[in-house]
Design a protein around this motif. Structure first.
Motif, PDB file in Angstrom:
ATOM      1  N   ARG A 389       8.145   1.193   7.032  1.00  0.00           N
ATOM      2  CA  ARG A 389       7.121   0.331   6.435  1.00  0.00           C
ATOM      3  C   ARG A 389       6.127  -0.151   7.485  1.00  0.00           C
ATOM      4  O   ARG A 389       6.512  -0.508   8.605  1.00  0.00           O
ATOM      5  N   ASP A 390       4.865  -0.125   7.108  1.00  0.00           N
ATOM      6  CA  ASP A 390       3.831  -0.696   7.964  1.00  0.00           C
ATOM      7  C   ASP A 390       3.964  -2.218   7.932  1.00  0.00           C
ATOM      8  O   ASP A 390       3.938  -2.824   6.851  1.00  0.00           O
ATOM      9  N   THR A 393       0.874  -4.181   6.072  1.00  0.00           N
ATOM     10  CA  THR A 393       0.602  -3.998   4.636  1.00  0.00           C
ATOM     11  C   THR A 393       1.857  -4.036   3.783  1.00  0.00           C
ATOM     12  O   THR A 393       1.775  -4.254   2.569  1.00  0.00           O
ATOM     13  N   LEU A 395       3.445  -1.451   3.063  1.00  0.00           N
ATOM     14  CA  LEU A 395       3.510  -0.133   2.429  1.00  0.00           C
ATOM     15  C   LEU A 395       4.194   0.863   3.366  1.00  0.00           C
ATOM     16  O   LEU A 395       4.456   0.568   4.530  1.00  0.00           O
ATOM     17  N   MET A 445      -5.714  -6.235   5.355  1.00  0.00           N
ATOM     18  CA  MET A 445      -4.689  -5.195   5.218  1.00  0.00           C
ATOM     19  C   MET A 445      -3.536  -5.674   4.339  1.00  0.00           C
ATOM     20  O   MET A 445      -3.052  -4.959   3.463  1.00  0.00           O
ATOM     21  N   GLY A 449      -2.693  -4.120   0.732  1.00  0.00           N
ATOM     22  CA  GLY A 449      -1.352  -3.568   0.560  1.00  0.00           C
ATOM     23  C   GLY A 449      -0.624  -4.186  -0.608  1.00  0.00           C
ATOM     24  O   GLY A 449       0.011  -3.487  -1.408  1.00  0.00           O
ATOM     25  N   ARG A 464      -0.019   3.125   3.986  1.00  0.00           N
ATOM     26  CA  ARG A 464      -1.161   2.991   4.899  1.00  0.00           C
ATOM     27  C   ARG A 464      -1.273   4.315   5.647  1.00  0.00           C
ATOM     28  O   ARG A 464      -0.470   4.622   6.513  1.00  0.00           O
ATOM     29  N   PHE A 470      -5.883   4.085   2.899  1.00  0.00           N
ATOM     30  CA  PHE A 470      -4.655   3.952   2.113  1.00  0.00           C
ATOM     31  C   PHE A 470      -4.462   5.209   1.269  1.00  0.00           C
ATOM     32  O   PHE A 470      -5.434   5.873   0.880  1.00  0.00           O
TER      33      PHE A 470
END
Length: 540
Positions: A389-390, A393, A395, A445, A449, A464, A470
């Protein structure tokens, strides 16, 4: 004449003077001449000496040359030694044919011509030399082939281990992603239960909480269904039809209970498939006896069984490390029951009315791909090599997203479904960072997200893709739906007011679309290139 290595020939004659004369004519370097005065003595010498050629008199006391030759031909160790008969009598055709029938390769009459004798002996010695050279070459080739086989076997083991590790890494990444997806609806579920307890004296609020709980339950059920179909089916092809994951291999199946009876939906589905080794038993005791005799790759267990519960049978068969994969079959299964059985180790829970050959084929594919190597713990320790996961974000990262994208493309091919990939690039993101600072960029961001996470369905993926881009993957979608959904995403982002330290601003973006229509060939890389190549004008 070729240069011979040391060779041995055997002279057999009952007269010493004949043996001396032959030895004198044939004597040369690299040639050992053995002599025998009888058939029995000749047979004894052949047991201890590798002889290249035999010159044998026909007329000898006790056992003549014909009888001796027949015994030599009857022994597997000496049957290939050439025999030349030497005789002073009975040179008629019938006598010569008798010698050939006994195993002779040539026939010489006394008195012998020395030059003829030497030339014929040389022919057979050269032939023997070639045969020995061929045997040595064959042995060397055999040893080389065995060495290559061993090396190839080690290479394949190494390749299989490497591929298993890669599959494990992807599986663990996806499992972590699924766990993250589960966290939100679970927290919502727990929160609403707590609110119900707080406001239990206010019945008018209970329907609202029940509706929220129901929605959280549906989201959790959807994620569980995704987890049930989680698998990696990359293959490594070898010469012929071999591969790491090979659906053509024989799969050993044991059916326990009434679903193993002739005419059941399961048996009808299994009978349409090839290369299955199917055994059927009626109850728990029969299953234990069958598994003691032969191991099985997959169990189908009816629920209930005549002498117990299906889940109890699967749990008690063997230690967990050696327990075969099992599928439970029932008439009807609610989501809570399915969840409980999956937690107890079931690969899948099938409802009898839903059983079809295609469903069973897919299930067998999953069963082959679910075998995890003994290096699971080590692989788990290495799972942090790539972030799922970022952090900004919430995501998926690009690395994780691309792994999942490969899986979704292959699943779309199997299921005959369409895919759409949206790439949304924030064109003024660098301007926002330059004007308002990096904290404003992080806020943007995080907001985008969260927006994309709320807008995507449970079967969709959002990530991301790079610094200001995205990606959204839409599953099970058709061409006409894509523009409308794309506009919904772009409008949600561009029409939103972003506020940072009392400053209000909007975002602009460009959008690209990659399409994989149902039933059409395509790859994950091709889908990305298509989306990157179709960025449209800036959307404000």
């Amino acid at each position: 004449m070729m240069n011979h290595a040391t060779q041995q020939i055997l002279l057999v004659d009952d007269l010493e003077e004949n043996l001396l004369a032959l030895k004198h004519v044939l004597a040369r370097p690299h040639l050992t001449i053995l002599t025998a005065t009888s058939g029995n003595e000749a047979l004894g010498l052949l047991l201890d000496h590798p002889v290249a050629l035999i010159l044998m008199d026909v007329q000898m006391p006790e056992m003549d040359g014909f009888e001796t030759a027949e015994l030599i031909r009857g022994n597997p160790d000496t049957c290939r030694i050439p025999i030349i008969f030497v005789t002073a009598i009975n040179t008629d055709t019938q006598h010569i044919f008798k010698g050939y029938d006994a195993g002779a390769v040539d026939y010489l009459s006394k008195p012998l011509d020395p030059e003829t004798l030497v030339r014929k002996v040389n022919v057979f010695l050269e032939l023997h030399q070639y045969q020995q050279s061929l045997l040595a070459t064959t042995r060397e080739l055999t040893e080389t082939v065995e060495t290559l086989k061993e090396a190839n076997s080690q290479i394949q083991v190494h390749q299989k281990k490497k591929l298993r590790d890669e599959r494990l890494k992807v599986l663990l990444q996806m499992a972590g992603a699924m766990a993250h997806e589960l966290s939100q609806p679970l927290m919502a579920l727990q929160g609403n239960i707590q609110l119900m307890n707080i406001h239990k004296e206010s019945p008018d609020k209970l329907p609202v909480y029940m509706e929220r709980i129901d929605e959280s339950g549906r989201r959790i059920a959807g994620i569980i269904r995704k987890i049930q179909t989680l698998h990696v089916d990359d293959t490594r092809e070898y010469p012929g039809e071999g591969s790491i994951i090979d659906l053509d291999q024989t799969i050993r199946i044991l059916v326990v209970g009434r679903d193993g009876r002739e005419g059941s939906p399961l048996i009808q589905a299994l009978n349409t498939l090839d290369r299955l080794d199917i055994a059927c038993v009626e109850d728990t005791q029969g299953a234990k006896e069958a598994l003691e005799k032969n191991s099985r790759d997959l169990l189908f267990i009816s629920r209930p069984l005549p002498d117990g519960l299906a889940e109890d049978l699967a749990r008690n068969l063997t230690p967990p490390a050696n327990r075969p994969l099992f599928v439970i079959i029932t008439d009807v299964a609610d989501e809570l029951t399915v969840s409980r059985l999956i937690r107890q180790g079931a690969l899948e829970v099938l409802e009898r009315p839903r059983i079809t050959p295609d469903l069973i084929r897919t299930l067998l594919h999953r069963a082959l791909d679910t075998v995890v190597s003994g290096s699971t713990l080590a692989a788990m320790d290495r799972a942090d090599e790539a972030s799922l996961r970022d952090p900004c974000t919430g995501l998926y990262t690009r690395h994780c997203f691309e792994n999942l994208l490969h899986r979704e493309v292959k699943r779309a091919h199997r299921m005959g479904q369409g895919l759409a990939l949206l790439l949304l690039h924030l064109t003024n993101f660098e301007e926002v960072v330059t004007t308002y600072g990096t904290e404003a960029g992080d806020m943007v961001m995080g907001s985008v997200g969260g927006l994309l996470a709320d807008m995507t369905r449970s079967d969709d993926l959002a990530a991301r893709f790079d610094n200001a881009t995205f990606a959204v993957l839409l599953s099970g979608i058709t061409d006409p739906e894509v523009p409308r959904i794309s506009h919904r995403f772009t409008d949600a982002i561009t029409q939103r007011d972003f506020v940072f330290n009392a400053f209000r601003f909007n975002l602009s973006l460009t959008a690209g679309i990659g399409m994989l229509p149902p039933g059409m060939p395509g790859t994950a890389e091709g889908l990305i290139r298509q989306a990157q190549g179709s960025f449209c004008e800036t959307v404000h």
